[in-house]
Design a protein around this motif. Structure first.
Motif, mmCIF file in Angstrom:
data_model
loop_
_atom_site.group_PDB
_atom_site.id
_atom_site.type_symbol
_atom_site.label_atom_id
_atom_site.label_comp_id
_atom_site.label_asym_id
_atom_site.label_seq_id
_atom_site.Cartn_x
_atom_site.Cartn_y
_atom_site.Cartn_z
ATOM 1 N N LYS A 41 -8.280 35.644 -4.043
ATOM 2 C CA LYS A 41 -8.108 34.868 -5.281
ATOM 3 C C LYS A 41 -7.847 35.792 -6.466
ATOM 4 C CE LYS A 41 -10.508 30.633 -4.063
ATOM 5 N NZ LYS A 41 -9.309 29.823 -4.094
ATOM 6 N N PHE A 42 -8.538 36.923 -6.530
ATOM 7 C CA PHE A 42 -8.276 37.900 -7.597
ATOM 8 C C PHE A 42 -6.880 38.488 -7.442
ATOM 9 C CE2 PHE A 42 -12.821 37.935 -8.528
ATOM 10 C CZ PHE A 42 -12.827 38.166 -9.897
ATOM 11 N N GLU A 43 -6.519 38.892 -6.227
ATOM 12 C CA GLU A 43 -5.202 39.488 -5.978
ATOM 13 C C GLU A 43 -4.071 38.533 -6.324
ATOM 14 O OE1 GLU A 43 -5.257 40.748 -1.884
ATOM 15 O OE2 GLU A 43 -6.907 42.143 -2.263
ATOM 16 N N ASN A 44 -4.250 37.252 -6.038
ATOM 17 C CA ASN A 44 -3.216 36.245 -6.303
ATOM 18 C C ASN A 44 -3.296 35.685 -7.723
ATOM 19 O OD1 ASN A 44 -2.270 36.553 -3.695
ATOM 20 N ND2 ASN A 44 -3.434 34.828 -2.899
ATOM 21 N N ARG A 45 -4.200 36.232 -8.512
ATOM 22 C CA ARG A 45 -4.388 35.834 -9.914
ATOM 23 C C ARG A 45 -4.696 34.341 -10.047
ATOM 24 N NH1 ARG A 45 -0.151 39.840 -10.207
ATOM 25 N NH2 ARG A 45 -1.053 41.698 -11.123
ATOM 26 N N GLU A 46 -5.557 33.853 -9.156
ATOM 27 C CA GLU A 46 -5.977 32.460 -9.183
ATOM 28 C C GLU A 46 -7.214 32.261 -10.056
ATOM 29 O OE1 GLU A 46 -6.285 30.709 -5.234
ATOM 30 O OE2 GLU A 46 -4.830 32.172 -4.513
ATOM 31 N N LEU A 47 -7.831 33.349 -10.478
ATOM 32 C CA LEU A 47 -9.030 33.282 -11.313
ATOM 33 C C LEU A 47 -8.693 33.751 -12.724
ATOM 34 C CD1 LEU A 47 -11.550 34.836 -8.780
ATOM 35 C CD2 LEU A 47 -11.155 32.421 -9.235
ATOM 36 N N VAL A 48 -9.295 33.121 -13.705
ATOM 37 C CA VAL A 48 -9.077 33.494 -15.105
ATOM 38 C C VAL A 48 -10.085 34.561 -15.489
ATOM 39 C CG1 VAL A 48 -9.114 32.661 -17.483
ATOM 40 C CG2 VAL A 48 -8.207 31.199 -15.666
ATOM 41 N N LYS A 49 -9.581 35.652 -16.079
ATOM 42 C CA LYS A 49 -10.448 36.745 -16.526
ATOM 43 C C LYS A 49 -10.375 36.797 -18.047
ATOM 44 C CE LYS A 49 -8.130 39.123 -13.531
ATOM 45 N NZ LYS A 49 -7.503 40.191 -12.801
ATOM 46 N N LEU A 50 -11.429 36.327 -18.672
ATOM 47 C CA LEU A 50 -11.480 36.237 -20.125
ATOM 48 C C LEU A 50 -12.703 37.001 -20.618
ATOM 49 C CD1 LEU A 50 -10.128 34.829 -22.618
ATOM 50 C CD2 LEU A 50 -11.871 33.054 -22.340
ATOM 51 N N TYR A 51 -12.494 37.865 -21.593
ATOM 52 C CA TYR A 51 -13.555 38.717 -22.111
ATOM 53 C C TYR A 51 -13.668 38.558 -23.615
ATOM 54 C CZ TYR A 51 -12.892 40.908 -17.583
ATOM 55 O OH TYR A 51 -12.784 41.127 -16.240
ATOM 56 N N LEU A 52 -14.890 38.665 -24.095
ATOM 57 C CA LEU A 52 -15.151 38.687 -25.526
ATOM 58 C C LEU A 52 -15.579 40.102 -25.876
ATOM 59 C CD1 LEU A 52 -15.586 37.249 -28.284
ATOM 60 C CD2 LEU A 52 -17.949 36.848 -27.531
ATOM 61 N N ALA A 53 -14.903 40.709 -26.825
ATOM 62 C CA ALA A 53 -15.237 42.072 -27.247
ATOM 63 C C ALA A 53 -15.483 42.089 -28.750
ATOM 64 C CB ALA A 53 -14.102 43.029 -26.901
#
Length: 174
Positions: free
Chosen positions: A72-84
């Motif tokens: 799922k990570f490799e296929n970019r099926e998950l959203v990666k959102l960060y607060l900095a």
């Protein structure tokens, strides 16, 4: 297993840090419950966060689930959102008037995709020639793609579509 990884804790063992890592803690936890799968790689860790970053870390209890989540990570099926939060910045960004909660709601309503208010940062990421510990965005290396939304009060949301080592730092530095 979902872990709220604190800032300052390494995910994997490394030089001068062999024992106090998330992978060690996870293996110990699963062993104590009689649930450790010897076929699992990297202690069940599916992805990683830098030692200096706190946040949600996905882990697997068995090899099958670990591989499914990695795909799922490799296929970019998950959203990666960060607060900095940044303390200083060399070139000013135009901050939106959005709070974190408002920006998160807008992101959700847009199908978890960056809209025209986000700054697109793309290029190739590789090690810095002047400091081998840092990654920089330039013309050589692996493709990377991030979107940045400056918020009020020195905060930014970062949506990374690729998952490269030190991508958030390199994106903000760029």
């Amino acid at each position: 297993i979902v872990i709220n990884k604190p800032q300052g804790v390494a995910v994997h063992p490394g030089i001068d840090n062999e024992n106090n890592t998330i992978a060690n803690y996870l293996k110990h936890y699963l062993l104590s419950k009689g649930e450790y799968d010897e076929n699992i790689k990297r202690g069940g860790i599916v992805h990683r966060l830098d030692k200096g970053v706190g946040g949600v870390l996905l882990c697997a209890k068995n090899a099958k689930t670990q591989r499914e989540l990695q795909i799922k990570f490799e296929n970019r099926e998950l959203v990666k959102l960060y607060l900095a939060t940044y303390e200083s910045i060399s070139s000013p960004m135009v901050e939106t008037e959005l709070t974190y909660a408002e920006a998160l709601e807008a992101f959700k309503n847009n199908g978890y995709k960056a809209d025209e208010g986000w700054i697109k940062v793309s290029g190739k990421i590789s090690r810095s020639r002047s400091d081998r510990r840092k990654m920089v965005i330039g013309s050589k290396g692996k493709e990377c793609l991030s979107y940045v939304l400056p918020l009020k009060d020195g905060q930014v949301l970062i949506n990374i579509l690729t998952g490269r080592m030190h991508q958030i730092r390199a994106t903000l530095n760029y």
